[in-house]
Design a protein around this motif. Structure first.
Motif, PDB file in Angstrom:
ATOM      1  N   TYR A 107      10.004  30.519  57.201  1.00 13.55           N
ATOM      2  CA  TYR A 107       9.136  31.695  57.257  1.00 13.55           C
ATOM      3  C   TYR A 107       8.027  31.634  56.213  1.00 13.55           C
ATOM      4  O   TYR A 107       6.927  32.159  56.433  1.00 13.55           O
ATOM      5  CB  TYR A 107       9.963  32.973  57.098  1.00 13.55           C
ATOM      6  CG  TYR A 107      10.680  33.349  58.375  1.00 13.55           C
ATOM      7  CD1 TYR A 107       9.976  33.869  59.460  1.00 13.55           C
ATOM      8  CD2 TYR A 107      12.047  33.163  58.503  1.00 13.55           C
ATOM      9  CE1 TYR A 107      10.611  34.192  60.642  1.00 13.55           C
ATOM     10  CE2 TYR A 107      12.700  33.487  59.687  1.00 13.55           C
ATOM     11  CZ  TYR A 107      11.976  33.999  60.744  1.00 13.55           C
ATOM     12  OH  TYR A 107      12.605  34.318  61.920  1.00 13.55           O
ATOM     13  N   LEU A 110       5.484  29.515  57.749  1.00 11.49           N
ATOM     14  CA  LEU A 110       4.849  30.210  58.862  1.00 11.49           C
ATOM     15  C   LEU A 110       3.805  31.206  58.373  1.00 11.49           C
ATOM     16  O   LEU A 110       2.719  31.342  58.966  1.00 11.49           O
ATOM     17  CB  LEU A 110       5.917  30.919  59.699  1.00 11.49           C
ATOM     18  CG  LEU A 110       5.455  31.588  60.989  1.00 11.49           C
ATOM     19  CD1 LEU A 110       4.944  30.545  61.975  1.00 11.49           C
ATOM     20  CD2 LEU A 110       6.602  32.395  61.601  1.00 11.49           C
ATOM     21  N   ASP A 111       4.105  31.923  57.282  1.00 10.47           N
ATOM     22  CA  ASP A 111       3.223  33.001  56.808  1.00 10.47           C
ATOM     23  C   ASP A 111       2.408  32.608  55.582  1.00 10.47           C
ATOM     24  O   ASP A 111       1.794  33.481  54.962  1.00 10.47           O
ATOM     25  CB  ASP A 111       4.062  34.241  56.476  1.00 10.47           C
ATOM     26  CG  ASP A 111       4.781  34.796  57.698  1.00 10.47           C
ATOM     27  OD1 ASP A 111       4.221  34.636  58.803  1.00 10.47           O
ATOM     28  OD2 ASP A 111       5.871  35.362  57.544  1.00 10.47           O
ATOM     29  N   TRP A 112       2.419  31.324  55.213  1.00  9.45           N
ATOM     30  CA  TRP A 112       1.788  30.930  53.954  1.00  9.45           C
ATOM     31  C   TRP A 112       0.282  31.182  53.969  1.00  9.45           C
ATOM     32  O   TRP A 112      -0.270  31.734  53.008  1.00  9.45           O
ATOM     33  CB  TRP A 112       2.085  29.467  53.666  1.00  9.45           C
ATOM     34  CG  TRP A 112       1.607  29.020  52.317  1.00  9.45           C
ATOM     35  CD1 TRP A 112       0.615  28.141  52.044  1.00  9.45           C
ATOM     36  CD2 TRP A 112       2.125  29.441  51.055  1.00  9.45           C
ATOM     37  NE1 TRP A 112       0.482  27.981  50.682  1.00  9.45           N
ATOM     38  CE2 TRP A 112       1.399  28.769  50.059  1.00  9.45           C
ATOM     39  CE3 TRP A 112       3.138  30.329  50.677  1.00  9.45           C
ATOM     40  CZ2 TRP A 112       1.634  28.952  48.701  1.00  9.45           C
ATOM     41  CZ3 TRP A 112       3.385  30.518  49.324  1.00  9.45           C
ATOM     42  CH2 TRP A 112       2.637  29.840  48.349  1.00  9.45           C
ATOM     43  N   ASP A 113      -0.402  30.812  55.046  1.00  4.95           N
ATOM     44  CA  ASP A 113      -1.852  31.010  55.108  1.00  4.95           C
ATOM     45  C   ASP A 113      -2.209  32.501  55.090  1.00  4.95           C
ATOM     46  O   ASP A 113      -3.184  32.911  54.445  1.00  4.95           O
ATOM     47  CB  ASP A 113      -2.417  30.361  56.374  1.00  4.95           C
ATOM     48  CG  ASP A 113      -2.333  28.842  56.312  1.00  4.95           C
ATOM     49  OD1 ASP A 113      -2.315  28.306  55.190  1.00  4.95           O
ATOM     50  OD2 ASP A 113      -2.270  28.201  57.381  1.00  4.95           O
ATOM     51  N   ARG A 114      -1.426  33.313  55.786  1.00  4.93           N
ATOM     52  CA  ARG A 114      -1.660  34.752  55.787  1.00  4.93           C
ATOM     53  C   ARG A 114      -1.445  35.342  54.392  1.00  4.93           C
ATOM     54  O   ARG A 114      -2.220  36.201  53.934  1.00  4.93           O
ATOM     55  CB  ARG A 114      -0.698  35.400  56.783  1.00  4.93           C
ATOM     56  CG  ARG A 114      -1.055  36.820  57.183  1.00  4.93           C
ATOM     57  CD  ARG A 114      -0.051  37.327  58.190  1.00  4.93           C
ATOM     58  NE  ARG A 114       0.176  36.341  59.252  1.00  4.93           N
ATOM     59  CZ  ARG A 114       1.216  36.369  60.048  1.00  4.93           C
ATOM     60  NH1 ARG A 114       2.153  37.286  59.901  1.00  4.93           N
ATOM     61  NH2 ARG A 114       1.347  35.456  61.003  1.00  4.93           N
ATOM     62  N   LEU A 115      -0.415  34.864  53.685  1.00  7.30           N
ATOM     63  CA  LEU A 115      -0.143  35.349  52.337  1.00  7.30           C
ATOM     64  C   LEU A 115      -1.272  34.967  51.383  1.00  7.30           C
ATOM     65  O   LEU A 115      -1.722  35.792  50.566  1.00  7.30           O
ATOM     66  CB  LEU A 115       1.194  34.774  51.850  1.00  7.30           C
ATOM     67  CG  LEU A 115       1.658  35.175  50.451  1.00  7.30           C
ATOM     68  CD1 LEU A 115       1.878  36.677  50.376  1.00  7.30           C
ATOM     69  CD2 LEU A 115       2.929  34.428  50.077  1.00  7.30           C
ATOM     70  N   ARG A 118      -4.336  37.250  51.981  1.00  6.51           N
ATOM     71  CA  ARG A 118      -4.223  38.592  51.418  1.00  6.51           C
ATOM     72  C   ARG A 118      -4.402  38.580  49.905  1.00  6.51           C
ATOM     73  O   ARG A 118      -5.027  39.487  49.343  1.00  6.51           O
ATOM     74  CB  ARG A 118      -2.873  39.190  51.795  1.00  6.51           C
ATOM     75  CG  ARG A 118      -2.756  39.508  53.294  1.00  6.51           C
ATOM     76  CD  ARG A 118      -1.418  40.134  53.629  1.00  6.51           C
ATOM     77  NE  ARG A 118      -1.343  40.458  55.062  1.00  6.51           N
ATOM     78  CZ  ARG A 118      -0.271  40.988  55.638  1.00  6.51           C
ATOM     79  NH1 ARG A 118       0.821  41.248  54.899  1.00  6.51           N
ATOM     80  NH2 ARG A 118      -0.277  41.251  56.935  1.00  6.51           N
TER      81      ARG A 118
END
Length: 300
Positions: A107, A110-115, A118
């Motif tokens: 996870y 999966l969410d590293w670029d989104r994190l 932000r």
């Protein structure tokens, strides 16, 4: 697919290496009394004949102390293992924590670029380009360095294990693994591995030929590390002089102990990224231009 291939590779390696290491550890434990007796009967008389000092009484006391502590250590380990085995809750918690590692990793990936996006949005707009650039440079340096260092450690452990096994050194695989793991600290792996392998070779054969063979194995390993492994796997990721690497490791050990030794080079890599940025800013600043113009006028 990445997790599947990685799990299969690690599982296969464990099935091959762990039983071999277990057998060599058992052989090492069984050989300790024989080694101590050989030192008392061969090495101590030779040292006494050379130095004229009597070490037999002190070594006998040391031998008794070591054997007693070794037995106590084995008893403690057996008791601890039995207690852990009886504690079903501790085993369940350990398995659960182990199972969480791939889940959390998945996870995060999966969410590293989104994190990152932000966090980047929260930065002040004035400093955002500089902070983003420095963070990206630090990430690239640390990622490349850590991946390369782990690959160098694995390669050196394999080279040392194969070389020592081929020349007939007992515990060759075990010594190679220890030397490879110790290579996480610069120059420590070759020092530890060479010292242990030389002692084992001298105890096992007692001749100069196998000592030369041990030296040749570690010399070849160092040559491959310097000319092939580091340029191919690491490159110039940190840009530190070897003397600076030694001082960084010593400073880390002096300030924070063993943890400081492990973190010395990654911290040095981040510091070098910041210093390169400051050097670039200085070279592009008015202060540098004015100083250069004045120096040129004075020279003229």
């Amino acid at each position: 697919m990445v997790f599947l291939v990685l799990s299969l590779a690690i599982g296969t390696a464990c099935l091959i290496i762990i039983p071999l290491l277990g057998r060599q550890l058992v052989q090492l434990v069984e050989a300790i009394p024989i080694i101590l007796a050989w030192v008392q009967s061969t090495v101590i008389p030779w040292v006494q004949s050379v130095s004229g000092m009597d070490f037999s009484t002190d070594f006998d006391q040391l031998r008794q102390t070591l054997m007693a502590n070794w037995k106590e250590t084995g008893t403690f380990a057996a008791t601890l293992l039995a207690q852990v085995s009886r504690s079903g809750l501790a085993v369940i918690v350990w398995i659960a924590n182990l199972a969480l590692i791939p889940v959390v990793t998945f996870y995060l990936l999966l969410d590293w670029d989104r994190l990152k996006g932000r966090i980047q949005d929260l930065l002040p707009r004035r400093f955002e380009p500089t902070v983003t650039r420095l963070a990206k440079d630090c990430d690239e340096v640390l990622a490349a360095f850590l991946r390369g260092q782990l690959m160098v450690m694995l390669s050196l452990g394999i080279i040392y294990a194969i070389g020592l096994t081929l020349i007939g050194i007992q515990f060759g695989v075990l010594i190679g693994v220890v030397a490879g793991l110790a290579s996480i600290v610069p120059y420590l792996g070759v020092i530890v591995g060479l010292a242990i392998a030389a002692l084992v070779a001298f105890f096992q054969y007692g001749d100069l030929l196998h000592l030369v063979g041990v030296g040749a194995v570690f010399a070849v390993g160092q040559m491959l590390e310097g000319m092939v492994l580091q340029p191919l796997l690491l490159g110039d990721r940190i840009g530190l002089h070897p003397v600076a690497v030694i001082f960084a490791v010593l400073a880390g050990g002096q300030l924070f102990g063993f943890t400081g030794i492990l973190l010395a080079l990654p911290v040095a890599a981040v510091v070098m990224v910041v210093l390169r940025y400051l050097h670039e800013r200085y070279k592009n600043s008015t202060l540098y231009d004015v100083a250069g113009q004045r120096g040129g006028d004075e020279d003229f």
